[in-house]
Design a protein around this motif. Structure first.
Motif, PDB file in Angstrom:
ATOM      1  N   THR A  53      -3.120   8.667   6.132  1.00  0.00           N
ATOM      2  CA  THR A  53      -4.274   9.382   6.669  1.00  0.00           C
ATOM      3  C   THR A  53      -5.013   8.466   7.635  1.00  0.00           C
ATOM      4  O   THR A  53      -4.777   7.246   7.677  1.00  0.00           O
ATOM      5  N   LEU A  54      -5.928   9.030   8.374  1.00  0.00           N
ATOM      6  CA  LEU A  54      -6.729   8.234   9.282  1.00  0.00           C
ATOM      7  C   LEU A  54      -7.519   7.178   8.503  1.00  0.00           C
ATOM      8  O   LEU A  54      -7.641   6.037   8.943  1.00  0.00           O
ATOM      9  N   ASP A  55      -8.014   7.537   7.333  1.00  0.00           N
ATOM     10  CA  ASP A  55      -8.731   6.562   6.508  1.00  0.00           C
ATOM     11  C   ASP A  55      -7.816   5.421   6.066  1.00  0.00           C
ATOM     12  O   ASP A  55      -8.238   4.264   6.005  1.00  0.00           O
ATOM     13  N   ASP A  56      -6.545   5.730   5.763  1.00  0.00           N
ATOM     14  CA  ASP A  56      -5.576   4.681   5.415  1.00  0.00           C
ATOM     15  C   ASP A  56      -5.393   3.719   6.593  1.00  0.00           C
ATOM     16  O   ASP A  56      -5.385   2.499   6.414  1.00  0.00           O
ATOM     17  N   MET A 103       0.834  -1.190   0.000  1.00  0.00           N
ATOM     18  CA  MET A 103       0.000   0.000   0.000  1.00  0.00           C
ATOM     19  C   MET A 103       0.876   1.250   0.000  1.00  0.00           C
ATOM     20  O   MET A 103       0.719   2.110  -0.817  1.00  0.00           O
ATOM     21  N   PHE A 104       1.817   1.329   0.902  1.00  0.00           N
ATOM     22  CA  PHE A 104       2.685   2.493   0.996  1.00  0.00           C
ATOM     23  C   PHE A 104       4.078   2.070   0.566  1.00  0.00           C
ATOM     24  O   PHE A 104       4.537   1.007   0.910  1.00  0.00           O
ATOM     25  N   SER A 105       4.746   2.931  -0.164  1.00  0.00           N
ATOM     26  CA  SER A 105       6.072   2.538  -0.654  1.00  0.00           C
ATOM     27  C   SER A 105       7.104   3.623  -0.414  1.00  0.00           C
ATOM     28  O   SER A 105       7.988   3.832  -1.208  1.00  0.00           O
ATOM     29  N   LYS A 106       7.012   4.316   0.710  1.00  0.00           N
ATOM     30  CA  LYS A 106       7.953   5.391   0.998  1.00  0.00           C
ATOM     31  C   LYS A 106       9.166   4.919   1.788  1.00  0.00           C
ATOM     32  O   LYS A 106       9.979   5.709   2.187  1.00  0.00           O
ATOM     33  N   GLU A 107       9.271   3.624   2.026  1.00  0.00           N
ATOM     34  CA  GLU A 107      10.388   3.114   2.812  1.00  0.00           C
ATOM     35  C   GLU A 107      11.698   3.339   2.084  1.00  0.00           C
ATOM     36  O   GLU A 107      11.813   3.054   0.897  1.00  0.00           O
ATOM     37  N   PRO A 108      12.704   3.873   2.774  1.00  0.00           N
ATOM     38  CA  PRO A 108      14.007   4.101   2.137  1.00  0.00           C
ATOM     39  C   PRO A 108      14.634   2.791   1.661  1.00  0.00           C
ATOM     40  O   PRO A 108      14.377   1.739   2.213  1.00  0.00           O
ATOM     41  N   LEU A 109      15.443   2.881   0.632  1.00  0.00           N
ATOM     42  CA  LEU A 109      16.157   1.710   0.141  1.00  0.00           C
ATOM     43  C   LEU A 109      17.207   1.284   1.158  1.00  0.00           C
ATOM     44  O   LEU A 109      17.799   2.107   1.851  1.00  0.00           O
ATOM     45  N   TYR A 110      17.428  -0.011   1.236  1.00  0.00           N
ATOM     46  CA  TYR A 110      18.441  -0.540   2.148  1.00  0.00           C
ATOM     47  C   TYR A 110      19.768  -0.631   1.402  1.00  0.00           C
ATOM     48  O   TYR A 110      19.961  -1.488   0.569  1.00  0.00           O
ATOM     49  N   VAL A 111      20.653   0.273   1.701  1.00  0.00           N
ATOM     50  CA  VAL A 111      21.974   0.292   1.096  1.00  0.00           C
ATOM     51  C   VAL A 111      22.948  -0.231   2.143  1.00  0.00           C
ATOM     52  O   VAL A 111      23.051   0.320   3.227  1.00  0.00           O
ATOM     53  N   GLY A 112      23.610  -1.300   1.830  1.00  0.00           N
ATOM     54  CA  GLY A 112      24.536  -1.887   2.803  1.00  0.00           C
ATOM     55  C   GLY A 112      23.820  -2.452   4.010  1.00  0.00           C
ATOM     56  O   GLY A 112      24.394  -2.565   5.074  1.00  0.00           O
ATOM     57  N   LEU A 164      15.895   2.738   9.496  1.00  0.00           N
ATOM     58  CA  LEU A 164      14.715   2.192  10.150  1.00  0.00           C
ATOM     59  C   LEU A 164      15.127   1.005  11.021  1.00  0.00           C
ATOM     60  O   LEU A 164      16.153   0.384  10.777  1.00  0.00           O
ATOM     61  N   PRO A 165      14.332   0.679  12.035  1.00  0.00           N
ATOM     62  CA  PRO A 165      14.709  -0.395  12.959  1.00  0.00           C
ATOM     63  C   PRO A 165      14.867  -1.774  12.321  1.00  0.00           C
ATOM     64  O   PRO A 165      15.669  -2.580  12.786  1.00  0.00           O
ATOM     65  N   HIS A 166      14.089  -2.059  11.269  1.00  0.00           N
ATOM     66  CA  HIS A 166      14.172  -3.362  10.612  1.00  0.00           C
ATOM     67  C   HIS A 166      13.520  -3.289   9.238  1.00  0.00           C
ATOM     68  O   HIS A 166      12.772  -2.363   8.944  1.00  0.00           O
ATOM     69  N   ILE A 167      13.810  -4.265   8.409  1.00  0.00           N
ATOM     70  CA  ILE A 167      13.235  -4.326   7.069  1.00  0.00           C
ATOM     71  C   ILE A 167      11.719  -4.401   7.176  1.00  0.00           C
ATOM     72  O   ILE A 167      11.188  -5.146   7.992  1.00  0.00           O
ATOM     73  N   GLY A 168      11.053  -3.613   6.369  1.00  0.00           N
ATOM     74  CA  GLY A 168       9.596  -3.598   6.358  1.00  0.00           C
ATOM     75  C   GLY A 168       8.967  -2.576   7.278  1.00  0.00           C
ATOM     76  O   GLY A 168       7.761  -2.370   7.246  1.00  0.00           O
ATOM     77  N   HIS A 169       9.765  -1.935   8.123  1.00  0.00           N
ATOM     78  CA  HIS A 169       9.209  -1.008   9.113  1.00  0.00           C
ATOM     79  C   HIS A 169       8.463   0.164   8.474  1.00  0.00           C
ATOM     80  O   HIS A 169       7.521   0.683   9.049  1.00  0.00           O
ATOM     81  N   GLY A 170       8.840   0.550   7.282  1.00  0.00           N
ATOM     82  CA  GLY A 170       8.164   1.643   6.599  1.00  0.00           C
ATOM     83  C   GLY A 170       6.714   1.337   6.262  1.00  0.00           C
ATOM     84  O   GLY A 170       5.933   2.234   5.968  1.00  0.00           O
ATOM     85  N   GLN A 171       6.328   0.050   6.329  1.00  0.00           N
ATOM     86  CA  GLN A 171       4.953  -0.373   6.073  1.00  0.00           C
ATOM     87  C   GLN A 171       4.175  -0.611   7.362  1.00  0.00           C
ATOM     88  O   GLN A 171       3.004  -0.976   7.318  1.00  0.00           O
ATOM     89  N   HIS A 172       4.805  -0.448   8.502  1.00  0.00           N
ATOM     90  CA  HIS A 172       4.160  -0.730   9.786  1.00  0.00           C
ATOM     91  C   HIS A 172       3.347   0.466  10.263  1.00  0.00           C
ATOM     92  O   HIS A 172       3.746   1.618  10.095  1.00  0.00           O
ATOM     93  N   VAL A 226       1.970   6.184  11.305  1.00  0.00           N
ATOM     94  CA  VAL A 226       1.337   7.169  12.187  1.00  0.00           C
ATOM     95  C   VAL A 226       2.366   8.184  12.688  1.00  0.00           C
ATOM     96  O   VAL A 226       2.140   9.391  12.637  1.00  0.00           O
ATOM     97  N   GLU A 227       3.508   7.689  13.155  1.00  0.00           N
ATOM     98  CA  GLU A 227       4.530   8.573  13.729  1.00  0.00           C
ATOM     99  C   GLU A 227       5.001   9.629  12.740  1.00  0.00           C
ATOM    100  O   GLU A 227       5.230  10.778  13.104  1.00  0.00           O
ATOM    101  N   TYR A 228       5.159   9.253  11.479  1.00  0.00           N
ATOM    102  CA  TYR A 228       5.687  10.181  10.490  1.00  0.00           C
ATOM    103  C   TYR A 228       4.619  10.788   9.587  1.00  0.00           C
ATOM    104  O   TYR A 228       4.941  11.452   8.608  1.00  0.00           O
ATOM    105  N   GLY A 229       3.352  10.566   9.932  1.00  0.00           N
ATOM    106  CA  GLY A 229       2.257  11.174   9.186  1.00  0.00           C
ATOM    107  C   GLY A 229       2.190  10.753   7.733  1.00  0.00           C
ATOM    108  O   GLY A 229       1.733  11.509   6.886  1.00  0.00           O
TER     109      GLY A 229
END
Length: 69
Positions: free
Chosen positions: A34-37, A1-10, A15-23, A28-31
């Protein structure tokens, strides 16, 4: 659904772990959602996060998923 997670270089993205950008906690923390999402992600929740207690319909949207009974 969301694909703003930074690329893993090296193996590190800041981020704390792979996939965290989809959690939900990250979205919520980084806005980044939306609430509907968020409502869509939690509707018919089947999983709970052992770390923060958030719930989600899919395990990939939380950090430490445990199946709800």
């Amino acid at each position: 659904m969301f694909s703003k997670e930074p690329l893993y270089v090296g193996g590190y993205s800041g981020l704390p772990h792979i996939g965290h950008g989809q959690h939900i906690c990250h979205l919520v923390e980084y806005g980044e959602a939306t609430l509907d999402d968020i409502k869509t992600l939690v509707r018919n929740a089947r999983w709970i996060c052992r770390k923060c207690g958030r719930v989600a319909a899919n395990a990939q949207n939380i950090c430490e998923p445990e199946k709800l009974d």
